[in-house]
Design an enzyme around this catalytic site. Structure first.
Site, PDB file in Angstrom:
ATOM      1  N   MET A  73       3.521  -0.871  -0.615  1.00  0.00           N
ATOM      2  CA  MET A  73       2.474  -0.960  -0.695  1.00  0.00           C
ATOM      3  C   MET A  73       2.224   0.094   0.381  1.00  0.00           C
ATOM      4  O   MET A  73       3.080   0.917   1.091  1.00  0.00           O
ATOM      5  CB  MET A  73       1.717  -1.526   0.705  1.00  0.00           C
ATOM      6  CG  MET A  73       3.380  -2.518   0.798  1.00  0.00           C
ATOM      7  SD  MET A  73       3.408  -3.825   1.842  1.00  0.00           S
ATOM      8  CE  MET A  73       4.371  -5.020   1.654  1.00  0.00           C
ATOM      9  N   THR A  74       0.864   0.767   0.644  1.00  0.00           N
ATOM     10  CA  THR A  74       0.917   2.004   1.472  1.00  0.00           C
ATOM     11  C   THR A  74       0.741   2.243   2.439  1.00  0.00           C
ATOM     12  O   THR A  74      -0.384   1.130   2.366  1.00  0.00           O
ATOM     13  CB  THR A  74       0.299   2.622   0.536  1.00  0.00           C
ATOM     14  OG1 THR A  74      -0.702   3.178   1.106  1.00  0.00           O
ATOM     15  CG2 THR A  74       0.231   3.447  -0.566  1.00  0.00           C
ATOM     16  N   GLY A 117       8.085   0.658  -1.588  1.00  0.00           N
ATOM     17  CA  GLY A 117       6.748  -0.044  -0.895  1.00  0.00           C
ATOM     18  C   GLY A 117       5.918   0.315  -2.584  1.00  0.00           C
ATOM     19  O   GLY A 117       6.153   0.812  -3.850  1.00  0.00           O
ATOM     20  N   SER A 118       5.054   1.921  -1.576  1.00  0.00           N
ATOM     21  CA  SER A 118       3.484   2.044  -3.176  1.00  0.00           C
ATOM     22  C   SER A 118       4.022   3.124  -3.805  1.00  0.00           C
ATOM     23  O   SER A 118       3.503   3.531  -5.009  1.00  0.00           O
ATOM     24  CB  SER A 118       2.469   2.080  -1.720  1.00  0.00           C
ATOM     25  OG  SER A 118       1.789   0.883  -1.092  1.00  0.00           O
ATOM     26  N   VAL A 119       4.749   3.484  -3.507  1.00  0.00           N
ATOM     27  CA  VAL A 119       5.902   4.949  -4.548  1.00  0.00           C
ATOM     28  C   VAL A 119       5.898   4.175  -5.537  1.00  0.00           C
ATOM     29  O   VAL A 119       5.502   3.887  -6.807  1.00  0.00           O
ATOM     30  CB  VAL A 119       7.356   4.967  -4.518  1.00  0.00           C
ATOM     31  CG1 VAL A 119       7.741   6.308  -5.029  1.00  0.00           C
ATOM     32  CG2 VAL A 119       6.951   6.358  -2.416  1.00  0.00           C
TER      33      VAL A 119
END
Length: 657
Positions: A1-2, A105-107
């Site tokens: 998630m970013t 996360g959003s990576v």
């Protein structure tokens, strides 16, 4: 998630709420024209990079209270440096960049974009086709232009934010299809392709399309086609972790000095579920740079690294940084830099690529630090410091990047036209969580010499000064951030800030500089009335004063309902604040509680009518100026809370979020 830039994750989700709300504007310092582009100051060798990291990271961990970190650097497919710093958990085990797993996360979205582009190569997905062609459930859309895969990968599908159930601690979030089919965003709020608004749901939907065209569960497909193929043998999208990896994941700390939290399972699996060690991300970076195991054909890799949307739909917002198919434009001083950050409640990571130098950097942390922005500052300092130290800038920076040394004609007028207050497009708009838009609004003001000041700045908690580099485009003075303005009928309506984030001008009824003081004053008035009513009755009883006679039945009814409404209003304000705090911390609120809060709000709003009737009947009945003034103040208090309820969705029937 970013979470990138200005509102990290919103805690992973709506973290703008955790950052200080800066409503004032610091005095703007004069814009400083940028000097010549810096040259690299040190050789990119294992010895130098390792020494530089060893001198920087441990001190930063001590300063911020972040438990541990891992950093890897690659060039031409070879690992230049891989360092582990601090501790991985409560047992004191040191971070090992090859063995310690981090939640990135959003990576994760970058791997999801690769999976999508693999299917584009095979002809199974058309980037510009209506995405509904690939779905097995109806996708409710508000606007006519179809949502395409290109929109999903660039965060321009127009979906509003949703956060309910985003994190499941130590559990299984369930199939991707269930997430995208049964819990879509409450509303599509922007026409596709027009307004960058970061969306975890959009990437989850893209991952489900991969499932549909391959016939495999997303985590299974991405494991063999992306992770294993890139040599990421200790990485997985599976949640909870498979037994072979479960004992290697670092503990995560939401704040310095607090106990470790449980394993965070991310509901939007394709958007944020990846778990990996830093060295695996080094291998992934090499594949994305074309120097490691190929994941995409060269022409597809080049496509992935180009801006994916033009000015056709973005309009003037295309003048600023634009997303590629899965990566952010993070360029510095004329250098081409692509990257993606990622945040969960406790883990914070960033992958950055320098395609021209075939260099990649990955940094990951297992704690947030003493302050909410500590992890963001540490990552930024490390990545920016690495770029300035090791990556040479072009001999000359293009003029369109730096702009003129002096502001052009009309610069001051354009800055004045931007002045106002703005809210993030990455927000809930159609549900009660719209009230979050009162938090973290950005104030734009005209500075001296035609500069523009944003308070707080994009991805900053402090004001940032921007100088105009061409009409309606500004660059951070002495920095890299670029802001562009969209105008409609001569009025600035939006600011483009970073590749996937837009700031929308607020209307007067949503301006936090007006609404928050009015709300505070309303609560004070109502609390005063709630104290005064029983205090007055007790005083009359003590001193034998005859209670005032009501001038009529309508007045008695109105004055009877008004205290009930005032009490409900005060309880509702406190209750909504608690609800918003819980949701911002990614704690799901039971639906019955939300119904209860909404019932209180309806009673309070309806009591505004009763208070107005009481003012009129009292004035006609000759109750006296002081009593009439008291009723007017109560009416103003109820009207203020009703304003917030109506303007920010506290009365909406949709309790989804």
């Amino acid at each position: 998630m970013t979470i990138s830039r200005r509102a990290r994750l919103l805690a992973a989700a709506l973290c703008a709420v955790a950052l200080p709300v800066l409503t004032g504007c610091a005095a703007a310092a004069p814009a400083v024209p940028p000097g010549p582009p810096p040259a690299a100051t040190a050789p990119l060798t294992p010895a130098d990079v390792s020494a530089w990291l060893d001198g920087m990271v441990p001190a930063a961990l001590d300063r911020t209270g972040i438990a541990g970190a891992a950093v890897t650097v690659v060039r031409d497919g070879e690992v230049v440096a891989a360092g582990g710093y601090g501790v991985a958990g409560d047992d004191g085990a040191p971070v090992d960049p090859a063995a310690t797993l981090f939640r990135v996360g959003s990576v994760s979205k970058v791997a999801t974009a690769v999976a999508v582009l693999q299917q584009v190569e095979q002809g199974r997905i058309d980037l510009d086709a209506d995405v509904r062609r690939y779905l097995d459930f109806p996708l409710p859309l508000r606007f006519e232009p179809p949502v395409t895969m290109r929109h999903l990968l660039t965060h321009t599908a127009g979906f509003e934010e949703r956060v309910r159930g985003m994190i499941v601690f130590d559990g299984d979030p369930g199939p991707v299809r269930d997430t995208v089919a049964t819990a879509p965003p409450p509303e599509q709020v922007f026409a596709p392709g027009t307004t960058p608004a970061y969306s975890n749901y959009g990437y989850s939907l893209a991952g489900h399309v991969v499932e549909r065209v391959t016939g495999e569960p997303f985590a299974q497909y991405v494991q063999h086609a992306v992770l294993d193929r890139a040599g990421m043998t200790s990485s997985t999208f599976t949640q909870p972790l498979p037994p072979r990896l479960a004992g290697r994941v670092a503990d995560g700390y939401a704040a310095a000095g607090t106990p470790a939290i449980g394993f965070e399972s991310f509901r939007d699996v394709p958007a944020g579920a990846l778990t990996a060690p830093a060295t695996d991300l080094a291998r992934f970076a090499s594949s994305l740079l074309g120097t490691g195991t190929p994941l995409l054909a060269p022409q597809t890799l080049a496509l992935m690294q180009r801006p994916a949307l033009d000015a056709g739909t973005l309009g003037p917002l295309a003048e600023g940084p634009r997303m590629t198919l899965g990566l952010f434009d993070e360029g510095r001083d004329g250098r081409t830099v692509l990257g993606h950050g990622g945040d969960t409640t406790a883990f914070h990571s960033h992958l950055q690529l320098h395609p021209e130098q075939r260099v990649g950097v990955f940094v990951t942390l297992n704690g947030t630090g003493r302050a909410p922005a500590d992890s963001l500052r540490l990552r930024s300092a490390l990545l920016d410091g690495f770029t300035d130290r090791y990556v040479p800038a072009p001999a000359t920076v293009p003029a369109e990047t730096t702009g003129p040394a002096e502001p052009g004609p009309g610069a001051a007028e354009r800055a004045a036209a931007v002045a106002g207050r703005y809210e993030s497009a990455r927000s809930p708009f159609s549900t009660f969580l719209d009230v979050l838009n009162l938090m973290g609004q950005t104030r734009a003001s005209a500075g001296p010499g035609g500069t523009l000041v944003l308070s707080p700045g994009v991805a900053r908690t402090e004001p940032v000064v921007y100088r105009e580099i061409r009409p309606w485009v500004w660059q951070e003075a002495g920095g890299e951030q670029v802001v562009s303005a969209r105008t409609e009928d001569g009025r600035v309506t939006a600011l483009g800030a970073e590749s996937a984030f837009t700031l929308l001008r607020t209307t007067p009824v949503r301006d936090s500089a007006v609404v928050l003081p009015v709300l505070a004053a309303s609560v004070v008035l109502l609390l005063g009335a709630l104290v005064a009513w029983p205090a007055g009755a007790l005083a009359r009883r003590r001193y034998g004063v005859v209670a005032p006679v009501s001038p009529g039945r309508a007045d008695r009814v109105a004055t009877g309902l008004t205290p009930l409404g005032a009490g409900c209003a005060v309880v509702a304000v406190a209750g909504w604040a608690a609800v918003v705090g819980a949701v911002s911390g990614l704690v799901d609120v039971p639906v019955p509680v939300l119904y209860g809060m909404q019932a209180l709000q309806w009673v309070a709003t309806g009591a505004t009518v009763a208070a107005a009737v009481a003012v009129v009947t009292g004035a006609r009945g000759g109750i006296g100026r002081s009593r009439t003034a008291g009723r007017v103040l109560v009416l103003l208090g109820l009207a203020g809370t009703a304003w917030v309820a109506l303007a920010f969705g506290l009365l909406t029937p949709d309790l989804g979020y």
